[in-house]
Design an enzyme around this catalytic site. Structure first.
Site, PDB file in Angstrom:
ATOM      1  N   ILE A  14      35.998  26.301  44.564  1.00  0.00           N
ATOM      2  CA  ILE A  14      36.963  25.665  43.670  1.00  0.00           C
ATOM      3  C   ILE A  14      36.426  24.331  43.147  1.00  0.00           C
ATOM      4  CG2 ILE A  14      39.269  24.618  43.603  1.00  0.00           C
ATOM      5  CD1 ILE A  14      40.135  26.773  45.683  1.00  0.00           C
ATOM      6  N   ARG A  34      28.038  17.946  50.276  1.00  0.00           N
ATOM      7  CA  ARG A  34      27.676  17.567  51.642  1.00  0.00           C
ATOM      8  C   ARG A  34      26.349  18.169  52.056  1.00  0.00           C
ATOM      9  NH1 ARG A  34      30.964  20.074  56.713  1.00  0.00           N
ATOM     10  NH2 ARG A  34      30.591  21.940  55.452  1.00  0.00           N
ATOM     11  N   TYR A 140      45.304  24.047  59.808  1.00  0.00           N
ATOM     12  CA  TYR A 140      45.094  23.981  58.353  1.00  0.00           C
ATOM     13  C   TYR A 140      46.403  23.639  57.624  1.00  0.00           C
ATOM     14  CZ  TYR A 140      43.531  25.644  53.723  1.00  0.00           C
ATOM     15  OH  TYR A 140      43.207  25.758  52.393  1.00  0.00           O
ATOM     16  N   LYS A 144      47.276  20.359  55.304  1.00  0.00           N
ATOM     17  CA  LYS A 144      47.648  20.447  53.883  1.00  0.00           C
ATOM     18  C   LYS A 144      49.052  19.897  53.634  1.00  0.00           C
ATOM     19  CE  LYS A 144      43.823  22.272  52.330  1.00  0.00           C
ATOM     20  NZ  LYS A 144      42.926  21.489  51.471  1.00  0.00           N
TER      21      LYS A 144
HETATM   22  P1  NDP Z   1      34.716  26.793  50.127  1.00  0.00           P
HETATM   23  O1  NDP Z   1      34.634  27.077  51.581  1.00  0.00           O
HETATM   24  O2  NDP Z   1      34.192  27.778  49.142  1.00  0.00           O
HETATM   25  O3  NDP Z   1      34.064  25.353  49.803  1.00  0.00           O
HETATM   26  C1  NDP Z   1      34.443  24.250  50.554  1.00  0.00           C
HETATM   27  C2  NDP Z   1      33.771  23.043  49.979  1.00  0.00           C
HETATM   28  O4  NDP Z   1      34.155  21.900  50.762  1.00  0.00           O
HETATM   29  C3  NDP Z   1      32.248  23.147  50.070  1.00  0.00           C
HETATM   30  O5  NDP Z   1      31.671  22.506  48.972  1.00  0.00           O
HETATM   31  C4  NDP Z   1      31.965  22.372  51.354  1.00  0.00           C
HETATM   32  O6  NDP Z   1      30.661  21.847  51.436  1.00  0.00           O
HETATM   33  C5  NDP Z   1      32.976  21.246  51.210  1.00  0.00           C
HETATM   34  N1  NDP Z   1      33.173  20.555  52.462  1.00  0.00           N
HETATM   35  C6  NDP Z   1      33.631  21.036  53.631  1.00  0.00           C
HETATM   36  N2  NDP Z   1      33.619  20.078  54.562  1.00  0.00           N
HETATM   37  C7  NDP Z   1      33.160  18.963  53.953  1.00  0.00           C
HETATM   38  C8  NDP Z   1      32.908  17.643  54.390  1.00  0.00           C
HETATM   39  N3  NDP Z   1      33.108  17.250  55.660  1.00  0.00           N
HETATM   40  N4  NDP Z   1      32.440  16.739  53.494  1.00  0.00           N
HETATM   41  C9  NDP Z   1      32.212  17.098  52.210  1.00  0.00           C
HETATM   42  N5  NDP Z   1      32.381  18.346  51.745  1.00  0.00           N
HETATM   43  C10 NDP Z   1      32.869  19.252  52.611  1.00  0.00           C
HETATM   44  O7  NDP Z   1      36.258  26.518  49.869  1.00  0.00           O
HETATM   45  P2  NDP Z   1      37.166  26.657  48.566  1.00  0.00           P
HETATM   46  O8  NDP Z   1      36.390  26.323  47.362  1.00  0.00           O
HETATM   47  O9  NDP Z   1      37.879  27.934  48.667  1.00  0.00           O
HETATM   48  O10 NDP Z   1      38.221  25.512  48.889  1.00  0.00           O
HETATM   49  C11 NDP Z   1      38.243  24.254  48.234  1.00  0.00           C
HETATM   50  C12 NDP Z   1      39.559  23.584  48.584  1.00  0.00           C
HETATM   51  O11 NDP Z   1      40.628  24.433  48.175  1.00  0.00           O
HETATM   52  C13 NDP Z   1      39.745  23.333  50.061  1.00  0.00           C
HETATM   53  O12 NDP Z   1      40.397  22.098  50.264  1.00  0.00           O
HETATM   54  C14 NDP Z   1      40.646  24.472  50.487  1.00  0.00           C
HETATM   55  O13 NDP Z   1      41.394  24.163  51.623  1.00  0.00           O
HETATM   56  C15 NDP Z   1      41.514  24.631  49.254  1.00  0.00           C
HETATM   57  N6  NDP Z   1      42.159  25.917  49.139  1.00  0.00           N
HETATM   58  C16 NDP Z   1      41.425  27.075  49.067  1.00  0.00           C
HETATM   59  C17 NDP Z   1      42.080  28.285  48.969  1.00  0.00           C
HETATM   60  C18 NDP Z   1      41.365  29.587  48.885  1.00  0.00           C
HETATM   61  O14 NDP Z   1      42.039  30.636  48.922  1.00  0.00           O
HETATM   62  N7  NDP Z   1      40.048  29.626  48.731  1.00  0.00           N
HETATM   63  C19 NDP Z   1      43.548  28.353  48.962  1.00  0.00           C
HETATM   64  C20 NDP Z   1      44.204  27.073  49.044  1.00  0.00           C
HETATM   65  C21 NDP Z   1      43.521  25.919  49.113  1.00  0.00           C
HETATM   66  P3  NDP Z   1      29.465  22.685  52.161  1.00  0.00           P
HETATM   67  O15 NDP Z   1      28.923  23.605  51.121  1.00  0.00           O
HETATM   68  O16 NDP Z   1      28.541  21.618  52.598  1.00  0.00           O
HETATM   69  O17 NDP Z   1      30.089  23.414  53.316  1.00  0.00           O
END
Ligand code: NDP
Length: 234
Positions: A14, A34, A140, A144
């Protein structure tokens, strides 16, 4: 109006979709990542949201190179799902630290610049489960729903300076986070969603680009669902 935007967790999923969408709208975008290679075609900076030092250093570097970010998208997040009886303190704490405290670290540091500019957008990526709860996601869902109270407190504390603070609450989105679900579970979930399907990352990005736009200047303290009807507006 073109602004400088910062998106956390912007190397995939996202976050990457949001970064590209804001760039397509003419904003100058900094993608915070990250790990892994920096996302292609975007200005980028390393940032681990679980470290105050990393967040502060990333902002220092952004401000030195490109100026004060005006649109802040706190998107980075993780899951560590498990039934509550088996959930370790560390499973709970690490999800709160990344999703809630991480967003706090980013928004707190960003506010320093926004207060100087007297304008800006804080956009937190929440989740439908903040309102509905989810079995296996006590940690989680808590992280949120915490974002909602936090975003609304930012809205009250710095709203008089022209800064809005909102939560975008996605339902199930096609990313690495949901790719772990097996086919049977995906079908069950899809059948419980009024629109009958998962969301694409770009559909979340489209709502973020609106909240970032001048047209959304009077929206603050809101939770904007993008969940195919799963949360029925909550
Ligand atoms: P992904 O798992 O595809 O990506 C997660 C992203 O967050 C990656 O870029 C990851 O980096 C980064 N990240 C995780 N931990 C850290 C940290 N400590 N510092 C910096 N970056 C970090 O997740 P999504 O794209 O699906 O999710 C994005 C957001 O949307 C999240 O907040 C999630 O909770 C929320 N969301 C997602 C849903 C879904 O169905 N997918 C539904 C509802 C909300 P790295 O590549 O280094 O791991």
């Amino acid at each position: 109006m073109a602004s400088l935007a910062l998106v956390t967790g912007a190397n995939r999923g996202i976050g990457l979709a949001i970064a590209h969408a804001l760039k397509a709208d003419g904003h100058s975008v900094v993608a915070a990542y990250r790990s892994g290679p920096a996302p292609e075609g975007l200005q980028s900076v390393l940032m681990d949201v679980t470290s105050t030092q990393s967040v502060d250093e990333a902002f220092d570097s952004i401000e030195a190179q490109w100026g004060i970010p005006e649109i802040i998208v706190a998107n980075a997040g993780i899951t560590k799902d498990g039934l509550v009886m088996r959930m370790l303190d560390s499973d709970f704490e690490s999800v709160i630290d990344a999703n809630l405290t991480g967003a706090f670290r980013v928004a707190r540091r960003a506010s320093m610049g926004l207060l100087k500019l007297k304008r800006g957008r804080l956009i937190f990526v929440g989740s439908v489960v903040a309102a509905t709860g989810a079995a296996g996601q006590v940690n989680y869902a808590a992280s949120k729903s915490g974002l909602v109270g936090m975003a609304r407190s930012f809205a009250r504390e710095i709203g008089s300076r022209g800064i809005t603070s909102n939560v975008i609450a996605p339902g199930f989105v096609e990313t690495d986070m949901t790719s772990k679900l097996d086919e049977k579970r995906r079908k069950e979930i899809s059948s419980s969603i009024p629109l009958g399907r998962f969301c694409s990352a770009s559909e979340i990005a489209d709502v973020v680009r609106f909240i970032a736009s001048p047209e959304a200047a009077y929206i603050t303290g809101a939770v904007i669902p993008v969940d195919g009807g799963l949360g029925m507006g909550h």
